[in-house]
Design a protein around this motif. Structure first.
Motif, mmCIF file in Angstrom:
data_model
loop_
_atom_site.group_PDB
_atom_site.id
_atom_site.type_symbol
_atom_site.label_atom_id
_atom_site.label_comp_id
_atom_site.label_asym_id
_atom_site.label_seq_id
_atom_site.Cartn_x
_atom_site.Cartn_y
_atom_site.Cartn_z
ATOM 1 N N ALA A 150 0.821 -1.210 0.000
ATOM 2 C CA ALA A 150 0.000 0.000 0.000
ATOM 3 C C ALA A 150 0.855 1.259 0.000
ATOM 4 O O ALA A 150 0.396 2.320 -0.456
ATOM 5 C CB ALA A 150 -0.929 -0.004 1.212
ATOM 6 N N TRP A 151 2.072 1.202 0.486
ATOM 7 C CA TRP A 151 2.931 2.385 0.517
ATOM 8 C C TRP A 151 3.361 2.813 -0.879
ATOM 9 O O TRP A 151 3.436 4.008 -1.171
ATOM 10 C CB TRP A 151 4.184 2.106 1.358
ATOM 11 N N SER A 152 3.634 1.847 -1.743
ATOM 12 C CA SER A 152 4.102 2.175 -3.089
ATOM 13 C C SER A 152 3.027 2.007 -4.148
ATOM 14 O O SER A 152 3.166 2.507 -5.263
ATOM 15 C CB SER A 152 5.302 1.281 -3.457
ATOM 16 N N GLY A 153 1.942 1.276 -3.811
ATOM 17 C CA GLY A 153 0.912 0.982 -4.794
ATOM 18 C C GLY A 153 1.357 -0.034 -5.824
ATOM 19 O O GLY A 153 0.774 -0.110 -6.910
ATOM 20 N N ARG A 154 2.372 -0.840 -5.498
ATOM 21 C CA ARG A 154 2.925 -1.809 -6.445
ATOM 22 C C ARG A 154 2.810 -3.235 -5.910
ATOM 23 O O ARG A 154 2.506 -3.452 -4.746
ATOM 24 C CB ARG A 154 4.389 -1.478 -6.729
ATOM 25 N N ILE A 155 3.082 -4.164 -6.806
ATOM 26 C CA ILE A 155 3.019 -5.577 -6.462
ATOM 27 C C ILE A 155 4.335 -6.011 -5.826
ATOM 28 O O ILE A 155 5.417 -5.699 -6.335
ATOM 29 C CB ILE A 155 2.748 -6.426 -7.720
ATOM 30 N N VAL A 156 4.227 -6.732 -4.728
ATOM 31 C CA VAL A 156 5.396 -7.346 -4.111
ATOM 32 C C VAL A 156 5.633 -8.721 -4.727
ATOM 33 O O VAL A 156 6.738 -9.042 -5.168
ATOM 34 C CB VAL A 156 5.220 -7.482 -2.591
ATOM 35 N N SER A 157 4.577 -9.547 -4.757
ATOM 36 C CA SER A 157 4.741 -10.922 -5.244
ATOM 37 C C SER A 157 3.434 -11.461 -5.812
ATOM 38 O O SER A 157 2.351 -11.103 -5.342
ATOM 39 C CB SER A 157 5.216 -11.829 -4.111
ATOM 40 N N THR A 158 3.586 -12.323 -6.808
ATOM 41 C CA THR A 158 2.456 -13.116 -7.312
ATOM 42 C C THR A 158 2.745 -14.607 -7.143
ATOM 43 O O THR A 158 2.006 -15.438 -7.668
ATOM 44 C CB THR A 158 2.214 -12.819 -8.809
ATOM 45 N N HIS A 159 3.806 -14.934 -6.432
ATOM 46 C CA HIS A 159 4.255 -16.319 -6.283
ATOM 47 C C HIS A 159 3.710 -16.879 -4.975
ATOM 48 O O HIS A 159 4.168 -16.509 -3.884
ATOM 49 C CB HIS A 159 5.783 -16.368 -6.305
ATOM 50 N N ALA A 160 2.732 -17.781 -5.071
ATOM 51 C CA ALA A 160 2.006 -18.249 -3.887
ATOM 52 C C ALA A 160 2.916 -18.866 -2.823
ATOM 53 O O ALA A 160 2.763 -18.546 -1.637
ATOM 54 C CB ALA A 160 0.909 -19.223 -4.300
ATOM 55 N N PRO A 161 3.855 -19.776 -3.157
ATOM 56 C CA PRO A 161 4.692 -20.352 -2.097
ATOM 57 C C PRO A 161 5.477 -19.299 -1.315
ATOM 58 O O PRO A 161 5.597 -19.384 -0.084
ATOM 59 C CB PRO A 161 5.621 -21.296 -2.864
ATOM 60 N N ASP A 162 6.032 -18.289 -2.023
ATOM 61 C CA ASP A 162 6.758 -17.221 -1.329
ATOM 62 C C ASP A 162 5.822 -16.418 -0.435
ATOM 63 O O ASP A 162 6.170 -16.067 0.702
ATOM 64 C CB ASP A 162 7.413 -16.284 -2.340
ATOM 65 N N ILE A 163 4.647 -16.095 -0.947
ATOM 66 C CA ILE A 163 3.683 -15.312 -0.161
ATOM 67 C C ILE A 163 3.325 -16.056 1.118
ATOM 68 O O ILE A 163 3.299 -15.474 2.215
ATOM 69 C CB ILE A 163 2.422 -15.025 -0.994
ATOM 70 N N MET A 164 3.050 -17.347 1.010
ATOM 71 C CA MET A 164 2.655 -18.123 2.176
ATOM 72 C C MET A 164 3.770 -18.174 3.214
ATOM 73 O O MET A 164 3.533 -17.992 4.420
ATOM 74 C CB MET A 164 2.260 -19.535 1.743
ATOM 75 N N ARG A 165 4.986 -18.379 2.779
ATOM 76 C CA ARG A 165 6.097 -18.460 3.725
ATOM 77 C C ARG A 165 6.379 -17.109 4.376
ATOM 78 O O ARG A 165 6.702 -17.041 5.568
ATOM 79 C CB ARG A 165 7.343 -19.007 3.017
ATOM 80 N N ASP A 166 6.242 -16.018 3.625
ATOM 81 C CA ASP A 166 6.469 -14.696 4.211
ATOM 82 C C ASP A 166 5.376 -14.328 5.208
ATOM 83 O O ASP A 166 5.658 -13.712 6.248
ATOM 84 C CB ASP A 166 6.568 -13.642 3.108
ATOM 85 N N LEU A 167 4.133 -14.687 4.922
ATOM 86 C CA LEU A 167 3.062 -14.435 5.883
ATOM 87 C C LEU A 167 3.342 -15.155 7.196
ATOM 88 O O LEU A 167 3.123 -14.617 8.285
ATOM 89 C CB LEU A 167 1.720 -14.906 5.322
ATOM 90 N N ALA A 168 3.833 -16.384 7.096
ATOM 91 C CA ALA A 168 4.063 -17.195 8.296
ATOM 92 C C ALA A 168 5.294 -16.754 9.083
ATOM 93 O O ALA A 168 5.317 -16.870 10.311
ATOM 94 C CB ALA A 168 4.193 -18.664 7.899
ATOM 95 N N ARG A 169 6.305 -16.226 8.395
ATOM 96 C CA ARG A 169 7.593 -15.986 9.046
ATOM 97 C C ARG A 169 7.863 -14.532 9.388
ATOM 98 O O ARG A 169 8.730 -14.246 10.227
ATOM 99 C CB ARG A 169 8.715 -16.500 8.147
ATOM 100 N N ARG A 170 7.166 -13.607 8.753
ATOM 101 C CA ARG A 170 7.511 -12.199 8.928
ATOM 102 C C ARG A 170 6.506 -11.407 9.761
ATOM 103 O O ARG A 170 6.802 -10.286 10.164
ATOM 104 C CB ARG A 170 7.668 -11.531 7.560
#
Length: 287
Positions: A106-126
């Motif tokens: 939301a800060w930049s209005g841009r996409i961080v990731s469209t890669h589901a495995p990376d998204i899931m691991r970052d949600l869990a770990r960060r």
């Protein structure tokens, strides 16, 4: 920078793959701040459903809000209007499809990731969560093994077994691969509540979504005998029913959306197995 070739038609182009990661601190560029990121998820699609379930397991509704998208966008060329500005801001002169899932900043209005495995691991770990981690310490290799088995032994094998244009020998071999994978999972679940630990992990999310796809999509292109053999794994399907009754799983199950997505995208022929339903997913989700 990602530039889409101008000569191709929008509907024929793959969406670019964004592989940004959320790091530990400000030096990483993208770092975990409550409310900074947003998920855009079509839960009628496997990757969207996986992320939605894990997001609920972690209880991140306010920390990283999720917007749920329709299975089939109600606009020309299959574009999600809500995602178009994100893609245009993230890729120079972008004219391709605006596909989901998406993790946006939301800060930049841009996409961080469209890669589901990376998204899931970052949600869990960060992000801080008082829930048990779906990626427990020392379980990564087991989880990756389940992901490979689901992708190759079930998903790809089911597609080949249901392919109308394939040779009978090829379809039989694919069905054999599928049944071998289901049998291995049946034996692994004997006497267990969950797949690799005594609590829900990402491996359970992966397998549950794969079983949903097997019964709601791939079953439609298999003959009745094949579906009955697939259903002949009682421990596995009891496990699927139990997870469906879990709020983090069943609450995101968009059966109507899966059917719309399947009808809109699938060009295969319906087979006799379409009439042999394995689970009443809606009934178990309602519980």
């Amino acid at each position: 920078m990602i530039v889409t070739p101008p000569a191709a038609h929008v509907s024929d182009l793959p969406a670019p793959a964004f592989r940004g990661r959320i790091g530990r601190d400000a030096r990483s560029g993208h770092y975990a701040v409550p409310g900074r990121y947003r998920l855009h998820l079509p839960t009628a699609w496997p990757d969207g459903l996986r992320i939605a379930v894990l997001h609920s397991l972690l209880g991140l509704d306010t920390v990283c809000p999720a917007a749920y998208l329709p299975a089939v966008p109600d606009c020309p060329e299959g574009v999600h209007p809500a995602l178009r500005p994100l893609y245009e801001a993230s890729a120079h002169r972008y004219t391709g499809p605006a596909a989901a899932p998406v993790l946006s900043d939301a800060w930049s209005g841009r996409i961080v990731s469209t890669h589901a495995p990376d998204i899931m691991r970052d949600l869990a770990r960060r992000f801080d969560s008082d829930r048990p981690s779906p990626y427990p310490c020392g379980a990564e290799s087991e989880i990756e093994g389940v992901e490979r088995m689901c992708a190759r032994g079930i998903e790809e094998a089911a597609q080949r077994a249901g392919a109308a244009g394939g040779e009978q020998a090829e379809r039989d071999a694919a069905l054999g691969t599928l049944l071998e994978a289901l049998g291995a999972l049946e034996r692994r679940l004997a006497g267990r509540t969950y797949l690799i630990r005594d609590e829900v992990t990402a491996a359970d999310v992966e397998l549950w979504v794969t079983l949903v796809e097997l019964d709601t999509v791939h079953r439609n292109h298999l003959d009745a005998s094949a579906v009955r053999r697939i259903a002949g794994h009682p421990t596995l399907w009891t496990y699927a029913r139990r997870l469906t009754a879990h709020p983090a799983f069943g609450a995101h199950l968009d059966l109507d959306g899966i059917e719309r997505r399947h009808r809109a995208r699938c060009q295969g022929l319906e087979a006799a197995g379409a009439a042999v339903r394995i689970l009443d997913w809606a009934a178990h989700a309602a519980r």
